[in-house]
Design an enzyme around this catalytic site. Structure first.
Site, PDB file in Angstrom:
ATOM      1  N   HIS A  84      59.892 -78.351  -5.668  1.00 49.70           N
ATOM      2  CA  HIS A  84      59.480 -79.698  -5.258  1.00 49.70           C
ATOM      3  C   HIS A  84      59.429 -79.715  -3.720  1.00 49.70           C
ATOM      4  O   HIS A  84      60.149 -78.954  -3.074  1.00 49.70           O
ATOM      5  CB  HIS A  84      60.557 -80.668  -5.773  1.00 49.70           C
ATOM      6  N   ASP A  99      68.408 -76.661  -6.725  1.00 48.02           N
ATOM      7  CA  ASP A  99      67.889 -78.027  -6.863  1.00 48.02           C
ATOM      8  C   ASP A  99      68.005 -78.394  -8.341  1.00 48.02           C
ATOM      9  O   ASP A  99      67.279 -77.861  -9.179  1.00 48.02           O
ATOM     10  CB  ASP A  99      66.433 -78.075  -6.399  1.00 48.02           C
ATOM     11  N   GLN A 120      66.193 -82.094 -11.852  1.00 49.89           N
ATOM     12  CA  GLN A 120      65.618 -82.245 -13.191  1.00 49.89           C
ATOM     13  C   GLN A 120      66.492 -81.600 -14.262  1.00 49.89           C
ATOM     14  O   GLN A 120      66.120 -81.618 -15.441  1.00 49.89           O
ATOM     15  CB  GLN A 120      64.212 -81.624 -13.246  1.00 49.89           C
ATOM     16  N   LYS A 149      67.708 -90.461 -11.473  1.00 48.57           N
ATOM     17  CA  LYS A 149      67.028 -89.735 -12.547  1.00 48.57           C
ATOM     18  C   LYS A 149      67.940 -89.533 -13.751  1.00 48.57           C
ATOM     19  O   LYS A 149      67.534 -88.952 -14.749  1.00 48.57           O
ATOM     20  CB  LYS A 149      66.544 -88.370 -12.036  1.00 48.57           C
ATOM     21  N   CYS A 209      54.566 -84.087  -6.020  1.00 53.41           N
ATOM     22  CA  CYS A 209      55.325 -83.558  -4.879  1.00 53.41           C
ATOM     23  C   CYS A 209      55.560 -82.063  -5.018  1.00 53.41           C
ATOM     24  O   CYS A 209      56.656 -81.564  -4.718  1.00 53.41           O
ATOM     25  CB  CYS A 209      56.646 -84.295  -4.690  1.00 53.41           C
TER      26      CYS A 209
END
Lengths: 146, 415
Positions: B130, B207, B210, B233, B373
């Site tokens: 991202h 990261d 998600q 999220k 993104c």
């Protein structure tokens, strides 16, 4: 309820599938690139001028049905017009797609974009090519719509 | 086709907790399929935020009165919950930020730029990241003369693991990777990647924006040095994120923001930092956000992350089958739901993703369109944009059916 048929009119779909003047101009004396970084749409507008008159215009690039058909119909509408006339037309067009048409009769065929006013998110799509044209006329190489 | 009875969760009961799912959009019941952008919030989280402001709003770690004690207790309680949720060794390894983006910037700046990186060092990233895990490292590249390398991707959407063999060298100081792609849903082997990083003496930054919301994540099992994710999220409020780091790394790291709370003592012209994690929390923190996130963690724990993951796997499997029946549907990423999360990026014939999203919106269906993104990944896929549907605990096979019907409507409009 937002009216899809008003947005995706036959004429608009036709221009998105078969865009007119969809090519570069090898002898262009003004070009500009317009981008919408949010959706990745990008168009290049090419102009051949005679004094202040747009003698020829072409465009290339990629975008959604609304942005592409708008670019296509714009090229037809401004060919032969002066820069000042083209910018005046853009003002009328912007009023139309934002739901404040002051002189809709001045727009001719471009009036098919009136449905855009019910989809505020799509105003940027409809006006991307016009902003790019304006940038080309003002000799700004690139614009970005956030 | 997957049958609808395979779902292992009582989604109907879950949906009762989400007030927004009762609303209509353009006269149709909302079908929310954009949880990869931001999730919806259960009543429990909304109430916790409201409760904080209604009952015990006071500044944490400062106020010497009952309200302040309550606020501090709840705020630190949220930290403990988050630490437990990701299996951190201690709550000291969890700093609150505003988002994944801030966490990644804090790492790139505080550990990289101001901390350990020197000119000539190398960072190994991937093409799948991202923007928030690309751009902060560009700052480091530009300001420090550090070299960036990007591991490639197969056409299926898997990282080319063999790239690590050549890209990781003795100059590599940071290996950074997304645990789950926000575009393709690919779940990357972060444990293996962390191991390779450590073998070369580099650190591993993950990261997890998600992944943490959608599957069990154990930072000790992964063995990463840093991990970043966002509250919004994962059923929590906006404006609250998490920076996880091992104690050793957090102690090596300089703070991104100076101000109150993050200091032990300040004199004119100099200051000493507070202990971790407080040295990373300059200024009054997002107290309501942290407390709301703690309740979101409770909510997810109540369901169980194994079940959340299984639910999304079933739904993704069902969706991949149902959507492949739609003419012109082209899905990106792996077919194997064991190796992907509940994110489906797709195109539909030559209809632009914007047009797909607009037409679905009129049907009450919210999906994302654009580059998500992740422009370098879009370039790798050679598409300007995709449409994306993403799932969470509250989504149902019936909603997938509505998506499929909506896509057929899109085709009708463009017929």
């Amino acid at each position: 309820m937002a009216d899809l048929k008003a947005l995706y009119q036959e004429v608009i779909l036709d221009h998105s599938k078969n865009p007119r003047n969809f090519h570069s101009l090898p002898d262009a004396d003004r070009t500009a690139v317009g981008r919408n970084p949010l959706c990745g749409d990008q168009f290049t507008v090419y102009l051949r001028m005679d004094g202040d008159t747009i003698v020829d215009i072409g465009f290339e690039g990629q975008g959604c049905a609304i942005s592409k058909s708008s670019a296509s119909m714009m090229t037809q509408a401004v060919k032969g017009k002066t820069g000042v006339e083209a910018e005046g037309l853009f003002d009328r067009f912007h009023e139309l797609v934002t739901g404040k048409p002051a002189e809709p009769e001045a727009l001719g065929k471009l009036a098919v974009f009136s449905g855009v006013s019910e989809f505020p998110i799509r105003v940027k799509c409809a006006s991307l090519a016009w902003h790019t044209l304006k940038a080309a006329l003002e000799a700004k190489g690139a614009i970005s719509m956030e | 086709m997957a049958t609808k009875t395979e779902l292992l969760m009582d989604v109907g009961k879950v949906r009762e907790d989400f007030p927004i799912l009762k609303r209509t959009v353009h006269g149709k019941p909302l079908v929310y399929l954009d949880s990869a952008a931001t999730s919806q919030k259960p009543r429990q989280v909304i109430d916790a935020v409201s409760d904080f402001f209604s009952r015990y709003n006071a500044n944490v770690h400062r106020a010497i009165y009952e309200l302040g004690e309550e606020a501090t207790r709840e705020y630190e309680g949220a930290r403990e919950k988050v630490a437990g949720f990701i299996h951190a060794r201690s709550p000291n390894e969890v700093a609150f930020t505003k988002s994944t983006t801030e966490s990644l910037n804090a790492i790139a700046y505080g550990w990289g730029l101001k901390g350990k990186l020197r000119e000539g060092d190398e960072i190994v990233s991937t093409v799948m990241e991202h923007h928030s895990n690309h751009v902060p490292w560009f700052f480091v590249q530009d300001l420090k003369g550090v070299k960036l390398k990007w591991v490639g991707m197969t056409d299926d959407g898997l990282l080319k693991m063999e790239d690590y063999d050549t890209m990781i060298t003795k100059r590599t100081k940071v290996v950074t990777v997304t645990q789950c792609s926000n575009v393709l849903g690919t779940i990357n082997p972060v444990q293996e990647i962390a191991k390779r990083a450590h073998e070369a003496g580099a650190i591993c930054v993950v990261d997890a924006a998600q992944s943490v919301p959608h599957m069990p994540v154990d930072v000790q099992k992964i063995g990463c040095d840093f991990l970043a994710f966002s509250g919004h999220k994962m059923l929590g409020p906006t404006g609250i994120g998490v920076l996880y780091g091992t104690e050793e790394r957090l102690n090596e790291m300089e703070p991104l923001m100076g101000g109150g709370e993050m200091v032990r003592e300040v004199h004119l012209g100099s200051a000493k930092w507070n202990d971790i994690p407080f040295k990373f929390e300059g200024g009054t923190p997002n107290m309501a956000g942290a407390i709301g996130l703690g309740v979101a963690v409770d909510y997810l724990d109540g369901i169980g992350m194994d079940r959340v993951r299984r639910h999304e796997k079933e739904l993704t499997k069902y969706a991949l089958e149902a959507l492949s029946d739609v003419k012109g549907f082209h899905g990106f990423g792996l077919d194997d739901v064991e190796r992907r999360g509940g994110v489906i990026s797709f195109t539909l014939g030559d209809v632009h993703p914007h047009d797909i999203a607009s037409i679905l919106d009129v049907e009450g269906i919210a999906i994302r369109s654009g580059h998500h993104c992740a422009q370098p990944l879009m370039e790798r896929l050679n598409v300007p944009a995709t449409a994306r549907a993403s799932f969470y605990v509250y989504n149902t096979p019936e909603e997938v059916d509505r998506l499929a019907a909506g896509l057929r409507k899109v085709l009708d409009v463009f017929a």
